[in-house]
Each structure stands twice: as structure tokens, then as C-alpha cells.
Design a protein around this motif. Structure first.
Motif, mmCIF file in Angstrom:
data_model
loop_
_atom_site.group_PDB
_atom_site.id
_atom_site.type_symbol
_atom_site.label_atom_id
_atom_site.label_comp_id
_atom_site.label_asym_id
_atom_site.label_seq_id
_atom_site.Cartn_x
_atom_site.Cartn_y
_atom_site.Cartn_z
ATOM 1 N N TRP A 44 0.840 -1.203 0.000
ATOM 2 C CA TRP A 44 0.000 0.000 0.000
ATOM 3 C C TRP A 44 0.870 1.245 0.000
ATOM 4 O O TRP A 44 0.578 2.220 -0.700
ATOM 5 N N PHE A 45 1.952 1.236 0.744
ATOM 6 C CA PHE A 45 2.824 2.410 0.785
ATOM 7 C C PHE A 45 3.559 2.593 -0.546
ATOM 8 O O PHE A 45 3.739 3.724 -1.009
ATOM 9 N N VAL A 46 3.965 1.495 -1.177
ATOM 10 C CA VAL A 46 4.548 1.581 -2.521
ATOM 11 C C VAL A 46 3.511 2.126 -3.501
ATOM 12 O O VAL A 46 3.827 2.954 -4.366
ATOM 13 N N ALA A 47 2.271 1.696 -3.359
ATOM 14 C CA ALA A 47 1.191 2.195 -4.220
ATOM 15 C C ALA A 47 1.044 3.706 -4.074
ATOM 16 O O ALA A 47 0.844 4.416 -5.076
ATOM 17 N N GLN A 48 1.137 4.214 -2.854
ATOM 18 C CA GLN A 48 1.014 5.655 -2.646
ATOM 19 C C GLN A 48 2.151 6.413 -3.328
ATOM 20 O O GLN A 48 1.918 7.458 -3.947
ATOM 21 N N ALA A 49 3.363 5.899 -3.208
ATOM 22 C CA ALA A 49 4.498 6.549 -3.865
ATOM 23 C C ALA A 49 4.321 6.555 -5.383
ATOM 24 O O ALA A 49 4.520 7.581 -6.048
ATOM 25 N N TYR A 50 3.937 5.414 -5.939
ATOM 26 C CA TYR A 50 3.760 5.312 -7.383
ATOM 27 C C TYR A 50 2.644 6.218 -7.884
ATOM 28 O O TYR A 50 2.773 6.844 -8.958
ATOM 29 N N ALA A 51 1.555 6.311 -7.145
ATOM 30 C CA ALA A 51 0.434 7.146 -7.585
ATOM 31 C C ALA A 51 0.878 8.595 -7.777
ATOM 32 O O ALA A 51 0.513 9.253 -8.764
ATOM 33 N N VAL A 52 1.671 9.098 -6.842
ATOM 34 C CA VAL A 52 2.165 10.470 -6.962
ATOM 35 C C VAL A 52 3.103 10.593 -8.160
ATOM 36 O O VAL A 52 3.010 11.538 -8.949
ATOM 37 N N LEU A 53 4.015 9.648 -8.303
ATOM 38 C CA LEU A 53 4.970 9.699 -9.406
ATOM 39 C C LEU A 53 4.268 9.621 -10.760
ATOM 40 O O LEU A 53 4.647 10.321 -11.709
ATOM 41 N N ARG A 54 3.255 8.779 -10.877
ATOM 42 C CA ARG A 54 2.571 8.618 -12.160
ATOM 43 C C ARG A 54 1.834 9.895 -12.554
ATOM 44 O O ARG A 54 1.887 10.334 -13.711
ATOM 45 N N GLU A 55 1.152 10.512 -11.585
ATOM 46 C CA GLU A 55 0.471 11.768 -11.898
ATOM 47 C C GLU A 55 1.481 12.864 -12.211
ATOM 48 O O GLU A 55 1.276 13.666 -13.129
ATOM 49 N N ARG A 56 2.573 12.908 -11.453
ATOM 50 C CA ARG A 56 3.604 13.922 -11.695
ATOM 51 C C ARG A 56 4.213 13.775 -13.083
ATOM 52 O O ARG A 56 4.588 14.772 -13.721
ATOM 53 N N ALA A 57 4.310 12.543 -13.580
ATOM 54 C CA ALA A 57 4.874 12.285 -14.913
ATOM 55 C C ALA A 57 3.872 12.554 -16.026
ATOM 56 O O ALA A 57 4.215 12.427 -17.211
ATOM 57 N N GLY A 58 2.634 12.912 -15.663
ATOM 58 C CA GLY A 58 1.625 13.216 -16.663
ATOM 59 C C GLY A 58 0.979 12.011 -17.294
ATOM 60 O O GLY A 58 0.377 12.117 -18.380
ATOM 61 N N HIS A 59 1.026 10.857 -16.620
ATOM 62 C CA HIS A 59 0.473 9.642 -17.210
ATOM 63 C C HIS A 59 -1.001 9.441 -16.915
ATOM 64 O O HIS A 59 -1.614 8.534 -17.472
ATOM 65 N N GLN A 140 9.857 -3.527 -7.068
ATOM 66 C CA GLN A 140 8.646 -3.222 -7.833
ATOM 67 C C GLN A 140 8.504 -1.718 -8.039
ATOM 68 O O GLN A 140 8.045 -1.262 -9.098
ATOM 69 N N LEU A 141 8.946 -0.907 -7.065
ATOM 70 C CA LEU A 141 8.891 0.536 -7.266
ATOM 71 C C LEU A 141 9.918 0.966 -8.316
ATOM 72 O O LEU A 141 9.649 1.867 -9.121
ATOM 73 N N ALA A 142 11.077 0.327 -8.336
ATOM 74 C CA ALA A 142 12.058 0.616 -9.390
ATOM 75 C C ALA A 142 11.481 0.303 -10.761
ATOM 76 O O ALA A 142 11.665 1.063 -11.723
ATOM 77 N N LEU A 143 10.782 -0.829 -10.872
ATOM 78 C CA LEU A 143 10.120 -1.190 -12.131
ATOM 79 C C LEU A 143 9.130 -0.116 -12.547
ATOM 80 O O LEU A 143 9.112 0.338 -13.709
ATOM 81 N N LEU A 144 8.294 0.318 -11.613
ATOM 82 C CA LEU A 144 7.266 1.303 -11.927
ATOM 83 C C LEU A 144 7.876 2.651 -12.271
ATOM 84 O O LEU A 144 7.394 3.347 -13.181
ATOM 85 N N ARG A 145 8.933 3.032 -11.593
ATOM 86 C CA ARG A 145 9.609 4.299 -11.913
ATOM 87 C C ARG A 145 10.234 4.237 -13.310
ATOM 88 O O ARG A 145 10.145 5.201 -14.085
ATOM 89 N N ALA A 146 10.859 3.122 -13.619
ATOM 90 C CA ALA A 146 11.455 2.972 -14.954
ATOM 91 C C ALA A 146 10.382 3.007 -16.029
ATOM 92 O O ALA A 146 10.579 3.588 -17.108
ATOM 93 N N HIS A 147 9.231 2.405 -15.758
ATOM 94 C CA HIS A 147 8.132 2.405 -16.721
ATOM 95 C C HIS A 147 7.608 3.817 -16.964
ATOM 96 O O HIS A 147 7.094 4.114 -18.043
ATOM 97 N N LEU A 148 7.760 4.695 -15.975
ATOM 98 C CA LEU A 148 7.360 6.091 -16.141
ATOM 99 C C LEU A 148 8.413 6.918 -16.881
ATOM 100 O O LEU A 148 8.210 8.109 -17.117
ATOM 101 N N GLY A 149 9.538 6.285 -17.220
ATOM 102 C CA GLY A 149 10.575 6.977 -17.980
ATOM 103 C C GLY A 149 11.723 7.501 -17.153
ATOM 104 O O GLY A 149 12.598 8.200 -17.677
ATOM 105 N N GLU A 150 11.766 7.165 -15.868
ATOM 106 C CA GLU A 150 12.856 7.648 -15.021
ATOM 107 C C GLU A 150 14.135 6.864 -15.298
ATOM 108 O O GLU A 150 14.108 5.652 -15.522
#
Length: 290
Positions: A44-59, A140-150
Motif C-alpha cells: 500500500w505504501f509503494v502504491a502511494q508513492a507510485y500514484a504520486v509519481l505517475r500523476e507527476r509524470a503526466g500519465h 517493484q517501485l524501481a520497475l514502476l519508476r522505470a516504466h514512467l521513464g525515469e
């Protein structure tokens, strides 16, 4: 003897390098989709971090929920479920009940979640023997960040530094920890506090950094640590130090700083005669009877 948790913490840079080179093309949320990310505990905490990153990336609009609290009837294009074990009751129930397209990230390909999701990402190389999650969460957060283009090259270097730097003795003996974050790092602050509770039964709290002044700073004082993940609000260090507390802030990527905190949690556990692999009252997965 080295614990499983210590070995798993130390393996994180290698896991991150591996996962960013194998980002799946189609399984993860696409730009423009409205996404609900769900998990329990660490996930759940990883989900919260990813949600912010995904919106910040404009996805696209992204909401994070504990799996047990996901709202019924709200419209999404995709549900992304995070579950190391693939057996957590609340996650399985949500996947059974939704008609929304689903993607799951898991560590174990031999669990019920495999038949419930439309698309699966298996990170079995990051699975863990310890009950306490460390490398699976960050991988899994590294995977999600990379998928956002980081580009995570710097993050991986930072994690290696977090593993190599010696731990100050006052972190092992401190009475209390408060972890702070801003934006995506608030989710990591929540996870940092959870790791301290799980591994060494420490008194820990976590807040958005700007909220810390609104009451929680009242417990700052000698022997107590306020630990900032990411950039701190102006003046906050001075306020904590004026109260006699210790303020920690690092230039490292917040995900790498979490690695350092994991090390502190294990060191504190071992200093107290606790086994970080098998924390009290916890199991690898919460499986509820029907």
C-alpha cells in the motif's frame, strides 16, 4: 550469522539493475488510463508513492488504496494490484469482485493471484525468505519508476552508498523515530516507519513533512530522530534542533535512503536480541478464514 533480511537488503542495487532492463511493454498502466493501485501493508505504501509519481509524470489520474478500502462503484480503466505473496485475502477478494481490467505485480508464480488477474508481472528474482519486505518492495517501485521513464542510474549508485556507509551508533540507541516525506517520498516515509516497527519494535511515526509542525513536532527532543526523505521544508531542521531533537536529511534518492533505514532497523533488532527474519506477531501473508 547473516540474516536473510540482511542478505536481501544488500541485494537491492542488483535487483534494481535487473528490473529496469526488463520493463514489460504492455502489462503496466498505459498513459492516459485512470488507475487504482491497491495493496496491503508495504505494498500500500509503494502504491502511494507510485500514484504520486505517475500523476507527476503526466500519465494520468492515479489513486492508491489499501485493498480492503478500495471504493466500490468508482470508475477506473485499470486496477494495479501489488502483492508479494499472491495470497493476501483482501487483494484476492478485490480481484474476484472487480470487472475492471487488472494487472498484478507479484513475486510468486504459484499462487492464486495468477488465475485472477488479466495481466501478471512476476518478479520472482526479488522474492524474499524474510517476513519483512525489503527488496521486493523497492524492486517493484524501481520497475514502476522505470516504466514512467525515469533513469534510475543515480538511484542505484545512491543505494550502493547507503549500503556501504557506516551506521552511526546514535541511530541504534535512539528512543524514537519520525519519518517525513513530501510528494512521492511520503509513501516511503510510511514504509520506513513500518520497517522499524516490524523489525525492531521501535516507536516510529510518519507524516507529510509540512504536517509535522501541526502537532507531531511536540515529541521532538533528545534521543529522538526526525528523518527526512527528500528535500526538507525551509526552517524545519532548525525547529527540530531547537527542541533538542536530531534532524537527518540525505542527498540520496529517497528510495536509496530507505535502504539505509532498513539497515538501521535490522541493526537495532540484532542489538536487542530480536530476529528480523521472523518479527513478532507477523506472517509472510495475511490469509483470513472465510
Amino acid at each position: 550469522m547473516t540474516t536473510h533480511t540482511e542478505t536481501e537488503i544488500a541485494s537491492q542495487p542488483a535487483c534494481w539493475r535487473r528490473v529496469v532492463g526488463t520493463v514489460p511493454a504492455d502489462a503496466l498502466p498505459r498513459p492516459g488510463e485512470r488507475v487504482a493501485v491497491v495493496g496491503c501493508g508495504t505494498s500500500w505504501f509503494v502504491a502511494q508513492a507510485y500514484a504520486v509519481l505517475r500523476e507527476r509524470a503526466g500519465h494520468g489520474e492515479t489513486d492508491a488504496f489499501a485493498a480492503s478500502e478500495a471504493p466500490a462503484g468508482r470508475s477506473y480503466d485499470r486496477v494495479l494490484a501489488l502483492t508479494r505473496s499472491g495470497t493476501t485475502t483482501e487483494v484476492l477478494n478485490l480481484l474476484r469482485d472487480t470487472s475492471t481490467p487488472t494487472t498484478v505485480i507479484t513475486a510468486d508464480p504459484d499462487t492464486p493471484v495468477m488465475t485472477l488477474a488479466d495481466q501478471i508481472v512476476v518478479l520472482d528474482f526479488a522474492d524474499e525468505k524474510s517476513v519483512v519486505q525489503t527488496r521486493f518492495a523497492t524492486t517493484q517501485l524501481a520497475l514502476l519508476r522505470a516504466h514512467l521513464g525515469e533513469d534510475l542510474t543515480g538511484s542505484i549508485i545512491d543505494a550502493e552508498r547507503a549500503l556501504a556507509d557506516p551506521l552511526p551508533p546514535d541511530l541504534i540507541s535512539a528512543e524514537q523515530f519520525t519519518f517525513l516525506g513530501r510528494g512521492w517520498s511520503y509513501g516511503l516515509a510510511l514504509e520506513a516507519a513500518l520497517k522499524m516497527r516490524e523489525a525492531c519494535r521501535a516507536w516510529t511515526e510518519a507524516y507529510p513533512a509540512m504536517e509535522y509542525r501541526h502537532g507531531p513536532i511536540s515529541i521532538a527532543g533528545p534521543g529522538r530522530i526526525t528523518w527526512m526523505l527528500g528535500e526538507a521544508p525551509e526552517g524545519l531542521r532548525a525547529e527540530v534542533e531547537a527542541a533538542g531533537g536530531t534532524f537527518l536529511q540525505s542527498p540520496l534518492d529517497p528510495m536509496a535512503e530507505l535502504v539505509r533505514i532498513q539497515r538501521v532497523a535490522v541493526a537495532r533488532a540484532l542489538a536487542r536480541g530480536l530476529n528480523p527474519d521472523e518479527p513478532l506477531h507477523l506472517t509472510r501473508s495475511v490469509i483470513l478464514s472465510s
